[in-house]
Write a protein that holds these residues in place. Structure first.
Motif, PDB file in Angstrom:
ATOM      1  N   TYR A 154       0.845  -1.196   0.000  1.00 58.47           N
ATOM      2  CA  TYR A 154       0.000   0.000   0.000  1.00 58.47           C
ATOM      3  C   TYR A 154       0.874   1.238   0.000  1.00 58.47           C
ATOM      4  N   MET A 155       0.269   2.347  -0.305  1.00 62.97           N
ATOM      5  CA  MET A 155       1.002   3.615  -0.354  1.00 62.97           C
ATOM      6  C   MET A 155       0.080   4.721   0.152  1.00 62.97           C
ATOM      7  N   GLU A 161      -4.802   9.963   0.382  1.00 63.14           N
ATOM      8  CA  GLU A 161      -5.226   8.923  -0.556  1.00 63.14           C
ATOM      9  C   GLU A 161      -4.476   7.656  -0.186  1.00 63.14           C
ATOM     10  N   VAL A 162      -5.190   6.549  -0.123  1.00 64.60           N
ATOM     11  CA  VAL A 162      -4.540   5.276   0.188  1.00 64.60           C
ATOM     12  C   VAL A 162      -4.658   4.383  -1.039  1.00 64.60           C
ATOM     13  N   GLN A 163      -3.518   4.016  -1.610  1.00 65.91           N
ATOM     14  CA  GLN A 163      -3.542   3.099  -2.750  1.00 65.91           C
ATOM     15  C   GLN A 163      -3.217   1.706  -2.235  1.00 65.91           C
ATOM     16  N   VAL A 164      -4.048   0.756  -2.603  1.00 67.59           N
ATOM     17  CA  VAL A 164      -3.852  -0.611  -2.114  1.00 67.59           C
ATOM     18  C   VAL A 164      -3.828  -1.557  -3.324  1.00 67.59           C
ATOM     19  N   GLU A 165      -2.867  -2.449  -3.307  1.00 68.88           N
ATOM     20  CA  GLU A 165      -2.811  -3.392  -4.433  1.00 68.88           C
ATOM     21  C   GLU A 165      -3.803  -4.521  -4.259  1.00 68.88           C
ATOM     22  N   VAL A 178      -5.466  -0.609  -6.757  1.00 62.88           N
ATOM     23  CA  VAL A 178      -4.629  -0.550  -7.956  1.00 62.88           C
ATOM     24  C   VAL A 178      -4.236  -1.969  -8.395  1.00 62.88           C
ATOM     25  N   PRO A 179      -3.881  -2.150  -9.679  1.00 62.98           N
ATOM     26  CA  PRO A 179      -3.577  -3.496 -10.185  1.00 62.98           C
ATOM     27  C   PRO A 179      -2.402  -4.144  -9.459  1.00 62.98           C
ATOM     28  N   PRO A 180      -2.348  -5.480  -9.507  1.00 62.16           N
ATOM     29  CA  PRO A 180      -1.248  -6.201  -8.849  1.00 62.16           C
ATOM     30  C   PRO A 180       0.107  -5.709  -9.359  1.00 62.16           C
ATOM     31  N   LYS A 181       1.063  -5.675  -8.468  1.00 62.92           N
ATOM     32  CA  LYS A 181       2.467  -5.325  -8.781  1.00 62.92           C
ATOM     33  C   LYS A 181       2.638  -3.925  -9.354  1.00 62.92           C
ATOM     34  N   SER A 182       1.675  -3.041  -9.129  1.00 59.80           N
ATOM     35  CA  SER A 182       1.824  -1.701  -9.709  1.00 59.80           C
ATOM     36  C   SER A 182       2.489  -0.717  -8.743  1.00 59.80           C
ATOM     37  N   LEU A 183       2.534  -1.031  -7.457  1.00 59.12           N
ATOM     38  CA  LEU A 183       3.179  -0.097  -6.527  1.00 59.12           C
ATOM     39  C   LEU A 183       4.682  -0.379  -6.498  1.00 59.12           C
ATOM     40  N   PRO A 184       5.484   0.678  -6.319  1.00 60.96           N
ATOM     41  CA  PRO A 184       6.940   0.460  -6.345  1.00 60.96           C
ATOM     42  C   PRO A 184       7.405  -0.453  -5.211  1.00 60.96           C
ATOM     43  N   ARG A 185       8.355  -1.324  -5.520  1.00 62.38           N
ATOM     44  CA  ARG A 185       8.941  -2.200  -4.492  1.00 62.38           C
ATOM     45  C   ARG A 185      10.302  -1.619  -4.111  1.00 62.38           C
ATOM     46  N   SER A 186      10.677  -1.808  -2.855  1.00 59.72           N
ATOM     47  CA  SER A 186      12.008  -1.314  -2.519  1.00 59.72           C
ATOM     48  C   SER A 186      12.821  -2.409  -1.858  1.00 59.72           C
ATOM     49  N   GLY A 219      15.294  -1.834   0.412  1.00 50.72           N
ATOM     50  CA  GLY A 219      15.573  -1.513   1.811  1.00 50.72           C
ATOM     51  C   GLY A 219      14.268  -1.285   2.545  1.00 50.72           C
ATOM     52  N   LYS A 220      14.234  -0.238   3.320  1.00 49.11           N
ATOM     53  CA  LYS A 220      13.033   0.130   4.043  1.00 49.11           C
ATOM     54  C   LYS A 220      11.946   0.507   3.039  1.00 49.11           C
ATOM     55  N   ALA A 221      10.765  -0.066   3.199  1.00 49.99           N
ATOM     56  CA  ALA A 221       9.698   0.242   2.242  1.00 49.99           C
ATOM     57  C   ALA A 221       9.296   1.710   2.362  1.00 49.99           C
ATOM     58  N   LYS A 222       9.139   2.343   1.231  1.00 44.65           N
ATOM     59  CA  LYS A 222       8.660   3.730   1.273  1.00 44.65           C
ATOM     60  C   LYS A 222       7.160   3.681   1.055  1.00 44.65           C
ATOM     61  N   ARG A 223       6.427   3.949   2.099  1.00 45.25           N
ATOM     62  CA  ARG A 223       4.987   3.833   2.011  1.00 45.25           C
ATOM     63  C   ARG A 223       4.275   5.175   2.036  1.00 45.25           C
ATOM     64  N   ILE A 224       5.074   6.234   2.085  1.00 43.10           N
ATOM     65  CA  ILE A 224       4.441   7.545   2.218  1.00 43.10           C
ATOM     66  C   ILE A 224       4.949   8.486   1.137  1.00 43.10           C
ATOM     67  N   ILE A 225       4.043   9.157   0.470  1.00 35.58           N
ATOM     68  CA  ILE A 225       4.450  10.272  -0.392  1.00 35.58           C
ATOM     69  C   ILE A 225       3.737  11.499   0.174  1.00 35.58           C
ATOM     70  N   ASP A 226       4.540  12.373   0.749  1.00 30.83           N
ATOM     71  CA  ASP A 226       3.947  13.574   1.357  1.00 30.83           C
ATOM     72  C   ASP A 226       4.244  14.759   0.457  1.00 30.83           C
ATOM     73  N   ASN A 227       3.229  15.192  -0.256  1.00 35.29           N
ATOM     74  CA  ASN A 227       3.435  16.294  -1.216  1.00 35.29           C
ATOM     75  C   ASN A 227       3.187  17.660  -0.597  1.00 35.29           C
ATOM     76  N   ARG A 228       3.096  17.719   0.731  1.00 35.55           N
ATOM     77  CA  ARG A 228       2.694  18.991   1.342  1.00 35.55           C
ATOM     78  C   ARG A 228       3.825  19.999   1.464  1.00 35.55           C
ATOM     79  N   ASN A 229       5.051  19.532   1.181  1.00 37.73           N
ATOM     80  CA  ASN A 229       6.156  20.481   1.191  1.00 37.73           C
ATOM     81  C   ASN A 229       6.331  21.182   2.533  1.00 37.73           C
ATOM     82  N   LEU A 230       6.472  20.386   3.569  1.00 36.92           N
ATOM     83  CA  LEU A 230       6.483  20.986   4.905  1.00 36.92           C
ATOM     84  C   LEU A 230       7.883  21.340   5.388  1.00 36.92           C
ATOM     85  N   HIS A 231       8.899  20.947   4.657  1.00 32.02           N
ATOM     86  CA  HIS A 231      10.247  21.205   5.187  1.00 32.02           C
ATOM     87  C   HIS A 231      10.921  22.350   4.454  1.00 32.02           C
TER      88      HIS A 231
END
Ligand code: DLL
Length: 439
Positions: free
Chosen positions: A362-363, A376-380, A417-425, A427-439
């Motif tokens: 998921y992402m 938004e939660v994307q789930v395979e 979302v379709p199977p195998k469509s979310l990026p695999r990593s 190392g540590k899985a990246k499960r968050i995309i924060d587009n809020r530009n808080l830093h």
């Protein structure tokens, strides 16, 4: 010669104390807190014993490093009353933080603790220019969350006229703000920006009497401050706090807007390296750790906030002598704050585990649209779901959305979302995309 700007100080004796006097007060209060914690809280006593530390070993603030840390997991494990240092009959309030699975984080406050907290927020409101002539509109949520009641109590203490709106219902907020002539606003910076945009869209900016506000509970940036200040034509001051330490007001900005003054007579702040756990000097970014000095209900010793910032003891032109903390620039864990709710990716995972038709991928994608955070939660889907059970997809999607709403406490847009469509990593899985530009 240019005179320093001295804004009104609510409690000059405490806020402008010379540093030596404050240090001896802190030493005395630290000894009392350690003794209380050791005598009354079995978990902490066991932890001190395991380190061979006795209360007598803690004589001054310089001995702090000898003490073990406390963590959010301690509050969960000891939920609800295991960390109380006062008898239950002396606890007059329970406050909590939002968005944790099953067991929330709660803290018990004695009358003394509510008084101290009120004092801290009163200082913050005064530092943002507030006083008895002000009309303070509180649009933080009222409830277990400390924002609403905290701001309310502080505004009450400075003798302001309080408008306890709680959060949401923007049209009504604006109507009250214009009709009553509210002069101060207390809410999250993102909600204040949304209010500002709506007021401007409605062409009502001229009707506002707002002059300033105390905005916190979530990370924000200098750019957001500028936007907010111009939208509402106000001074926007940052305010920081957390339920475990005493709600909003642990630290606050004055009108210099140059870092948040830590209420050092009530809390001790340290910065540590989150990996080595060693204390870091002023000016170096690291994890903020707090020790309460006057709490009696659920005192905290070396509580790891996981918030990242820097501290400084440079003097401030306002005349207060306390150290200041910078904006929070990130966290050492993966907690997200979405519309004021603390969200951990693990909670989303917990909503998916036993569901048929979804794969464990998921992402979380967070955006800020019109000043409101959207999740938004994307789930395979599994292959089977994707190829054979198309007709069941909508039901599954709404089941996940319902679960997230009930477990996490916020609405999310769920996308399968379709199977195998979310990026695999690797190392540590990246499960968050924060587009809020808080830093
Ligand atoms: O958010 C208390 C609060 C209410 C502070 C109103 C300010 C105004 P919790 O729900 O326990 O308490 O969440 C605490 O929120 O560890 C930070 O990660 C974050 N946080 C709070 N204030 C700020 C701020 C309240 N000014 C967690 N800037 C903390 C950045 C903040 N993050």
């Amino acid at each position: 010669m240019k005179q320093p700007k001295v804004h009104k100080i609510y409690n000059p004796e405490a806020e402008c104390m010379d540093r030596e006097t404050r240090r001896s007060l802190q030493n005395k209060r630290l000894q009392e807190t350690v003794k209380l914690e050791y005598e009354r809280v079995p978990l902490y006593r066991a932890r001190m014993d395991a380190r061979g530390v006795k209360p007598e070993d803690i004589k001054t603030v310089d001995d702090l490093y000898k003490l073990p840390f406390m963590e959010k997991t301690d509050l969960r494990d000891e939920f609800p009353f295991g960390l109380l240092a006062a008898p239950k009959r002396d606890i007059i309030r329970i406050q909590g933080s939002s968005g944790t699975t099953g067991k929330p984080i709660v803290s018990g406050y004695t009358q003394n603790d509510v008084d101290v907290w009120t004092e801290m927020v009163a200082r913050a409101i005064t530092a943002a220019g507030g006083g008895p002539d002000d009309i303070v509109q509180v649009c933080y949520g009222y409830g277990l969350f400390t924002g609403g009641l905290g701001a309310h109590q502080g505004a009450d203490r400075v003798g302001a006229m309080v408008v306890p709106m709680s959060s949401g219902n923007t049209q009504r907020q604006i109507m009250m703000m214009t009709e009553l002539g509210s002069t101060m606003l207390c809410c999250t910076p993102s909600y204040a920006t949304y209010l500002g945009e709506t007021v401007n869209d409605m062409g009502l900016k001229d009707k506002l009497k707002l002059k300033s506000g105390c905005f916190g509970a979530e990370p924000w940036t200098e750019e957001m401050r500028q936007k907010l200040e111009s939208l509402l034509d106000i001074d926007a001051c940052d305010i920081y706090g957390l339920t475990e330490i005493g709600g909003p007001g642990v630290a606050f900005e004055c009108l210099e807007k140059h870092g948040m003054h830590v209420n050092e007579d009530h809390v001790l702040a340290e910065i540590i390296d989150p990996v080595t756990e060693k204390p870091l000097p002023y000016g170096t970014p690291g994890e903020l750790v707090f020790t309460t000095l006057t709490k009696t209900g659920m005192p905290m010793l070396r509580y790891r906030t996981h918030d990242i910032c820097t501290l400084t003891d440079e003097p401030c032109a306002c005349g207060r002598t306390t150290i200041r903390m910078s904006r929070i620039t990130g966290r050492t864990d993966d907690m997200l704050i979405i519309r004021g709710v603390n969200v951990f990716p693990s909670q989303i995972e917990a909503c998916l585990v036993d569901l048929e038709g979804v794969a464990p991928f998921y992402m979380l994608i967070v955006d800020r649209i019109n000043s409101t955070d959207k999740l938004e939660v994307q789930v395979e889907m599994t292959e089977e779901m994707f190829s054979d059970k198309i007709g069941e997809i909508e039901a599954l999607r709404s089941k996940i959305a319902d679960r997230i709403k009930s477990v996490v406490g916020i609405s999310a847009k769920v996308q399968l979302v379709p199977p195998k469509s979310l990026p695999r990593s690797e190392g540590k899985a990246k499960r968050i995309i924060d587009n809020r530009n808080l830093h």
